[in-house]
Scaffold this active site. Structure first.
Site, PDB file in Angstrom:
ATOM      1  N   THR A  56      67.147  10.426  54.773  1.00 32.52           N
ATOM      2  CA  THR A  56      66.813   9.016  54.541  1.00 32.52           C
ATOM      3  C   THR A  56      67.852   8.205  55.316  1.00 32.52           C
ATOM      4  OG1 THR A  56      66.797   9.732  52.257  1.00 32.52           O
ATOM      5  CG2 THR A  56      67.586   7.701  52.602  1.00 32.52           C
TER       6      THR A  56
ATOM      7  N   ARG B  94      57.640  11.168  41.680  1.00 37.16           N
ATOM      8  CA  ARG B  94      58.994  11.022  41.438  1.00 37.16           C
ATOM      9  C   ARG B  94      59.729   9.992  42.187  1.00 37.16           C
ATOM     10  NH1 ARG B  94      63.424  11.723  45.619  1.00 37.16           N
ATOM     11  NH2 ARG B  94      65.149  12.409  44.165  1.00 37.16           N
ATOM     12  N   VAL B  95      60.714   9.413  41.170  1.00 35.24           N
ATOM     13  CA  VAL B  95      61.331   8.111  41.888  1.00 35.24           C
ATOM     14  C   VAL B  95      62.692   8.526  42.387  1.00 35.24           C
ATOM     15  CG1 VAL B  95      62.334   5.883  41.167  1.00 35.24           C
ATOM     16  CG2 VAL B  95      60.123   6.617  39.942  1.00 35.24           C
ATOM     17  N   SER B  96      62.849   7.961  43.619  1.00 31.47           N
ATOM     18  CA  SER B  96      64.043   8.331  44.443  1.00 31.47           C
ATOM     19  C   SER B  96      65.150   7.107  44.115  1.00 31.47           C
ATOM     20  CB  SER B  96      63.640   8.123  45.796  1.00 31.47           C
ATOM     21  OG  SER B  96      64.980   7.674  46.429  1.00 31.47           O
ATOM     22  N   ASP B  97      66.225   7.419  44.571  1.00 27.87           N
ATOM     23  CA  ASP B  97      67.279   6.657  44.197  1.00 27.87           C
ATOM     24  C   ASP B  97      67.300   5.369  45.137  1.00 27.87           C
ATOM     25  OD1 ASP B  97      68.209   8.600  46.289  1.00 27.87           O
ATOM     26  OD2 ASP B  97      69.725   7.027  46.313  1.00 27.87           O
TER      27      ASP B  97
ATOM     28  N   THR C 187      72.505   8.242  50.441  1.00 27.84           N
ATOM     29  CA  THR C 187      71.917   9.268  50.727  1.00 27.84           C
ATOM     30  C   THR C 187      72.219  10.617  50.103  1.00 27.84           C
ATOM     31  OG1 THR C 187      70.579  10.885  52.578  1.00 27.84           O
ATOM     32  CG2 THR C 187      72.901  10.071  52.890  1.00 27.84           C
ATOM     33  N   GLY C 188      71.095  11.390  49.843  1.00 32.00           N
ATOM     34  CA  GLY C 188      71.572  12.688  49.115  1.00 32.00           C
ATOM     35  C   GLY C 188      70.469  12.845  48.057  1.00 32.00           C
ATOM     36  N   VAL C 189      70.969  13.605  46.812  1.00 30.65           N
ATOM     37  CA  VAL C 189      70.054  13.874  45.861  1.00 30.65           C
ATOM     38  C   VAL C 189      69.807  12.935  44.785  1.00 30.65           C
ATOM     39  CG1 VAL C 189      69.490  15.409  44.053  1.00 30.65           C
ATOM     40  CG2 VAL C 189      70.510  16.643  45.966  1.00 30.65           C
TER      41      VAL C 189
HETATM   42  N1  ASP Z   1      68.349   9.967  48.315  1.00 31.57           N
HETATM   43  C1  ASP Z   1      66.584  10.570  48.689  1.00 31.57           C
HETATM   44  C2  ASP Z   1      66.003  10.885  47.494  1.00 31.57           C
HETATM   45  O1  ASP Z   1      66.495  11.494  46.534  1.00 31.57           O
HETATM   46  C3  ASP Z   1      66.838  11.674  49.542  1.00 31.57           C
HETATM   47  C4  ASP Z   1      67.707  11.505  50.766  1.00 31.57           C
HETATM   48  O2  ASP Z   1      68.537  11.028  50.720  1.00 31.57           O
HETATM   49  O3  ASP Z   1      67.600  12.537  51.763  1.00 31.57           O
HETATM   50  O4  ASP Z   1      64.760  10.404  47.331  1.00 31.57           O
END
Ligand code: ASP
Length: 280
Positions: free
Chosen positions: A155, A183-186, A204-206
């Site tokens: 991201t 699915r909804v991202s953060d 960024t991340g999960v």
């Molecule tokens: N945060 C993003 C999501 O979960 C993915 C990412 O940052 O790599 O959609």
């Protein structure tokens, strides 16, 4: 003036030195260009400009080169927050546009400021955003091979502090890869992207972890309440750890503090304030 950007996580950094160097070079060039832009533009204009550049670079998982969802379609999310006005705008799961963050820019002065799916696409088309296919051959091959792409985090985000002392943050993503359709991202929520008069944060991340821990808005609230940016970020990441969360954040405070932190190595980032710094 300060500027910090990220290009998500780079978990294959040990395996692929060439890509690591390419990401270092791309982030260095973009943050340097962004800082030049910041000299004559506001924080919010700069965040949109910089995230637009990152979306256009296929090394990152936003715009061109975005991850593909489990039904074979790319749905992208992006948001922008102007710390001075307190306005947040974003698009969630938009398809077939070149720069999702620029659609978010168009929404910033509207009454309805976060649009999803079909509505976001219709708004984009009505505002001159033409058809664009963000799928690159490499992503398609990975998808066809049903490779688990959850490792390929990339991201993008940007936080800027402008000459007037205003802060903004922008974040854009192609999502996790192979996720359930829609699915909804953060990234287009205040957990993943937030700015106020005191601080701006891009994550960024999960996404599910970032939302559970309310990362960006929580850091900004703590800074508003008197924490230093470093303390606020560290306390928030400590709480993230309690849920075994996976995230990284870049942040700037109104006092000029620039900080970044990740729960797991290695988020790729770069900053510029006269001196260039880039992830090692
Ligand atoms: N945060 C993003 C999501 O979960 C993915 C990412 O940052 O790599 O959609």
């Amino acid at each position: 003036m300060k500027l910090i950007i990220h290009g998500g996580f780079f978990t294959e950094s040990h395996a692929n030195l060439e890509t690591k160097i390419a990401k270092q070079q791309a982030l260095s060039a973009i943050v340097t260009k962004g800082y030049e832009y910041l000299k004559a533009h506001t924080a919010v204009e700069t965040c949109a400009y910089v995230v637009g550049l990152l979306e256009g670079n296929q090394l990152f998982n936003a715009g061109l080169g975005s991850q593909i969802q489990s039904d074979g379609r790319v749905r992208m999310s992006a948001s922008l927050m102007d710390g001075a006005s307190g306005r947040f705008s974003g698009v969630i799961n938009i398809e077939n546009v070149e720069n999702p963050v620029l659609v978010a820019v168009k929404l910033l002065d509207k009454e309805d400021r976060v649009l999803s799916g079909e509505g976001a696409l219709r708004f984009a088309r009505n505002n001159g955003f033409g058809y664009y296919d963000p799928i690159i051959p490499q992503r398609q091959e990975e998808f066809d091979a049903k490779r688990n792409q959850q490792e390929n985090k990339g991201t993008v985000g940007c936080v800027a502090l402008d000459a007037d002392g205003n802060i903004a943050a922008a974040t854009s993503t192609g999502g996790k890869g192979f996720e359930m359709p829609c699915r909804v991202s953060d990234s287009a929520t205040i957990a993943g992207n937030f700015a106020n008069r005191f601080a701006g944060i891009s994550c960024t991340g999960v996404g599910e972890d970032i939302v559970s821990a309310g990362v960006a808005v929580k850091i900004a609230t703590r800074v508003s309440d008197g924490f230093s940016l470093k303390e606020a970020t560290e306390k928030t990441f400590k709480e993230l750890k309690e849920i075994d969360g996976f995230a990284g954040a870049v942040a700037i405070s109104s006092t000029g503090e620039v900080y970044h932190l990740d729960s797991h190595p290695h988020m790729v980032w770069a900053s510029f304030d006269g001196t260039l710094q880039v992830f090692p």
